[in-house]
Design a protein around this motif. Structure first.
Motif: not given
Length: 192
Positions: A3, A5, A27-28, A31, A34-38, A74
């Motif tokens: 995973t 981030r 970020a979209k 995502s 499959g990446i955990n983007a904040t 991150h």
């Protein structure tokens, strides 16, 4: 699969900011792979104007410590930087200055994640001049900044109602930047 981030932010808190839109689009995009983007807004982390005397008298602001820890947690960070007078915004510079004052207690907020940068501007240069200064500052702080970057000119027409880029060329630059950020973060994490 590990995973990863990734954090996305903009050096602007202006209503309808093109750079916040760019950070959101990044970020979209991350995502969707499959990446955990904040995505965060610096509006949620207000900081006083940096003054070393204030730091000595009052200590570090809580938001500087929070942001430092957030970056260090991150694997990669994307910063969208508006261009003010051929440089980055006072907000972004002040934020970086405060974060750089926080002592590292493990993972360093500039040495741990990999950075990617971008800009969106109503002008034809797309904020390119701000990116040179931002890259210089990040490197001076010890960051690894990938060479791939994204610069969006005529930003008023660059995003659709969903926040996606309307131009194929710009979308390709975003995809390339996102891909290289992920690849570099994965490579460095595997070496750690």
């Amino acid at each position: 699969m590990q995973t990863f981030r990734l954090l996305c932010l903009a050096g602007s808190t202006r209503t309808d900011s093109y750079n916040y839109a760019l950070a959101g689009t990044m970020a979209k995009q991350l995502s969707l792979t499959g990446i955990n983007a904040t995505l965060i807004s610096l509006e949620d982390y207000p900081l006083p104007l940096f003054n070393a005397d204030d730091e000595t008298e009052k200590g570090l602001p809580d938001n500087a410590v929070r942001l430092s820890k957030l970056l260090a947690q991150h694997d990669g960070v994307f910063i969208a930087s508006p261009e003010y007078n051929a440089s980055l915004t006072p907000l972004l510079k002040n934020t970086l200055d405060w974060i750089s004052r926080v002592p590292s207690d493990g993972r360093d907020p500039f040495n741990t994640p990999v950075f990617a940068i971008g800009s969106a501007s109503p002008g034809k240069l797309g904020g390119m001049r701000s990116l040179a200064h931002l890259r210089q500052i990040l490197v001076a702080l010890g960051a690894i900044v990938i060479p791939e970057q994204i610069s969006i000119g005529s930003a008023g027409n660059a995003f659709d109602d969903k926040g996606d880029l309307t131009g194929d060329r710009e979308a390709a630059f975003l995809n390339n930047c996102a891909s290289k950020l992920v690849q570099t973060a994965q490579r460095l994490k595997s070496l750690a």
